[in-house]
Design a protein around this motif. Sequence first.
Motif, PDB file in Angstrom:
ATOM      1  N   ARG A  14       0.903  -1.258  -0.285  1.00 58.05           N
ATOM      2  CA  ARG A  14       0.155   0.178   0.276  1.00 58.05           C
ATOM      3  C   ARG A  14       0.979   1.549   0.430  1.00 58.05           C
ATOM      4  NH1 ARG A  14      -4.581  -1.502  -2.002  1.00 58.05           N
ATOM      5  NH2 ARG A  14      -5.437   0.631  -1.480  1.00 58.05           N
ATOM      6  N   GLU A  15       2.076   0.870  -0.635  1.00 62.06           N
ATOM      7  CA  GLU A  15       2.775   2.406  -0.772  1.00 62.06           C
ATOM      8  C   GLU A  15       3.280   2.448  -2.186  1.00 62.06           C
ATOM      9  OE1 GLU A  15       6.421   1.514   2.288  1.00 62.06           O
ATOM     10  OE2 GLU A  15       4.324   2.469   4.182  1.00 62.06           O
ATOM     11  N   PHE A  16       3.754   3.782  -2.552  1.00 57.89           N
ATOM     12  CA  PHE A  16       4.091   3.673  -3.829  1.00 57.89           C
ATOM     13  C   PHE A  16       5.866   3.681  -3.893  1.00 57.89           C
ATOM     14  CE2 PHE A  16       0.985   5.837  -4.437  1.00 57.89           C
ATOM     15  CZ  PHE A  16       0.197   7.032  -5.595  1.00 57.89           C
ATOM     16  N   GLU A  17       6.242   2.717  -5.006  1.00 63.93           N
ATOM     17  CA  GLU A  17       7.951   2.306  -4.627  1.00 63.93           C
ATOM     18  C   GLU A  17       8.332   2.523  -5.708  1.00 63.93           C
ATOM     19  OE1 GLU A  17       7.725  -2.220  -5.047  1.00 63.93           O
ATOM     20  OE2 GLU A  17       7.511  -2.224  -2.255  1.00 63.93           O
ATOM     21  N   PHE A  18       9.367   3.739  -5.939  1.00 66.97           N
ATOM     22  CA  PHE A  18       9.654   4.238  -6.983  1.00 66.97           C
ATOM     23  C   PHE A  18      10.012   3.011  -8.073  1.00 66.97           C
ATOM     24  CE2 PHE A  18      13.948   5.990  -9.384  1.00 66.97           C
ATOM     25  CZ  PHE A  18      13.424   6.875 -10.538  1.00 66.97           C
ATOM     26  N   GLN A  19      10.147   2.883  -9.682  1.00 70.21           N
ATOM     27  CA  GLN A  19      10.959   2.080 -11.086  1.00 70.21           C
ATOM     28  C   GLN A  19      11.836   2.785 -11.058  1.00 70.21           C
ATOM     29  OE1 GLN A  19      10.221  -1.134 -10.502  1.00 70.21           O
ATOM     30  NE2 GLN A  19       8.815  -1.047  -8.567  1.00 70.21           N
ATOM     31  N   PRO A  20      12.900   2.346 -11.446  1.00 75.10           N
ATOM     32  CA  PRO A  20      14.340   3.362 -12.192  1.00 75.10           C
ATOM     33  C   PRO A  20      13.905   3.012 -13.428  1.00 75.10           C
ATOM     34  CG  PRO A  20      15.400   1.106 -10.933  1.00 75.10           C
ATOM     35  CD  PRO A  20      13.904   1.513 -10.469  1.00 75.10           C
ATOM     36  N   GLY A  21      14.446   4.436 -14.257  1.00 74.58           N
ATOM     37  CA  GLY A  21      14.618   4.009 -15.945  1.00 74.58           C
ATOM     38  C   GLY A  21      15.501   3.456 -16.326  1.00 74.58           C
ATOM     39  N   PRO A  22      16.209   3.532 -17.136  1.00 74.61           N
ATOM     40  CA  PRO A  22      17.015   2.944 -17.692  1.00 74.61           C
ATOM     41  C   PRO A  22      18.147   3.952 -17.539  1.00 74.61           C
ATOM     42  CG  PRO A  22      15.402   4.070 -19.739  1.00 74.61           C
ATOM     43  CD  PRO A  22      14.850   3.518 -18.183  1.00 74.61           C
ATOM     44  N   VAL A  23      17.814   5.295 -17.289  1.00 74.66           N
ATOM     45  CA  VAL A  23      18.736   6.466 -17.181  1.00 74.66           C
ATOM     46  C   VAL A  23      19.629   5.976 -15.601  1.00 74.66           C
ATOM     47  CG1 VAL A  23      17.731   8.204 -15.374  1.00 74.66           C
ATOM     48  CG2 VAL A  23      19.708   9.044 -16.883  1.00 74.66           C
ATOM     49  N   PHE A  24      19.233   5.425 -14.913  1.00 78.23           N
ATOM     50  CA  PHE A  24      20.367   4.742 -14.375  1.00 78.23           C
ATOM     51  C   PHE A  24      21.021   3.992 -14.589  1.00 78.23           C
ATOM     52  CE2 PHE A  24      16.602   7.138 -11.991  1.00 78.23           C
ATOM     53  CZ  PHE A  24      17.654   6.914 -10.897  1.00 78.23           C
ATOM     54  N   GLY A  25      22.241   3.893 -15.106  1.00 82.13           N
ATOM     55  CA  GLY A  25      23.298   2.779 -15.949  1.00 82.13           C
ATOM     56  C   GLY A  25      24.853   3.990 -15.929  1.00 82.13           C
ATOM     57  N   ASN A  26      25.717   2.957 -16.186  1.00 79.59           N
ATOM     58  CA  ASN A  26      27.305   3.308 -15.720  1.00 79.59           C
ATOM     59  C   ASN A  26      26.971   4.748 -17.219  1.00 79.59           C
ATOM     60  OD1 ASN A  26      28.231   1.481 -13.942  1.00 79.59           O
ATOM     61  ND2 ASN A  26      28.201   3.328 -12.908  1.00 79.59           N
ATOM     62  N   VAL A  27      26.863   3.712 -18.762  1.00 80.19           N
ATOM     63  CA  VAL A  27      26.967   3.889 -19.366  1.00 80.19           C
ATOM     64  C   VAL A  27      25.404   4.262 -19.692  1.00 80.19           C
ATOM     65  CG1 VAL A  27      28.569   3.423 -22.095  1.00 80.19           C
ATOM     66  CG2 VAL A  27      29.310   3.395 -19.906  1.00 80.19           C
TER      67      VAL A  27
END
Length: 329
Positions: A112-125
């Motif tokens: 019953r909480e919002f969870e952040f789903q990271p997008g593809p920008v969360f990478g090294n390259v």
Amino acid sequence: MTGVDSTGLEESAHSTGDVDALPVDEAASLCERVERNVSEVIVGNEGVIREVVTAILARGHVLIEDVPGVGKTMLTRSIARSVDCEFSRVQFTPDLLPSDITGVNVFNQQTREFEFQPGPVFGNVVLADEINRAPPKTQSALLESMEETQVTVDGETRPLPSPFTVIATQNAVEPSQTYELPLAELDRFMKKLSLGYPDPADESRLLDRTTSHHPIAALEPVADRRDVLRARETVAETTVREPVRHYAARIAAYTREHAEIGVSPRGTIALVRAAMARAVAEERGYVIPEDIAAVAQETLAHRIRFSTAHEDAAAADLVAEALSTVPVE
């Protein structure tokens, strides 16, 4: 000593703080290993490979503009595999949303909480493939991440992994099916490069390597994430003395005096940083004027604007004119 402090550049804002700089000769050796490894896949573009590798070490981002099929995507994948960093890819399309890049908060029915789903920008390259196929609103999703290495979603700011580099490809054809990149975004790319078509000899070598099994499948890392971070610290500690800084500033000023929009201070900082990385790749712990001149075209031309139909050619000519006119004092 790092001479870029007087330009207002806050190197500490991007410092890892937990790694020591590599000796200059070891950082140069790292560059050579990565370049040689990537050359197993990308044939005949050694100069471009070096430009991308040194941009990563200079904490910069790269825009590669060319026709389809010359190896833009493969170059990015090869570099990511060579340095054993997390690689992610965003295929830009007209219906792509900013949240498809940065991530989104999703409601978890169980907690019953919002969870952040990271997008593809969360990478090294991060490969932003055919970035000009998406509208400016979607392109702008990268602005904060490229400048501040962070992402803000629903009012919460999250840091991106380190190292972080965006390598974007841009379709140089089909103008009716693409969008022009805003100048604010272009200015965040340290370098704008082009691969071009291979000559017949290089293309023959390429065919020999790829017609059975593609060489990228066998590509092994020659460095790791920590090596890259330590080499970045080496670049950050490279000496840039006042005469060299003044030379870079006067080149930028020349473009402002002779174009509708000249090189921004961010562009001058990119010029000096790129020169610092080139000096390290040449096994020097200090920058000389030749380093500034060598990286000027790819770091400055895409930031210049004219009211002409042949803007790109005019910008390149202006940079060349500045280099031939502005003396080293």
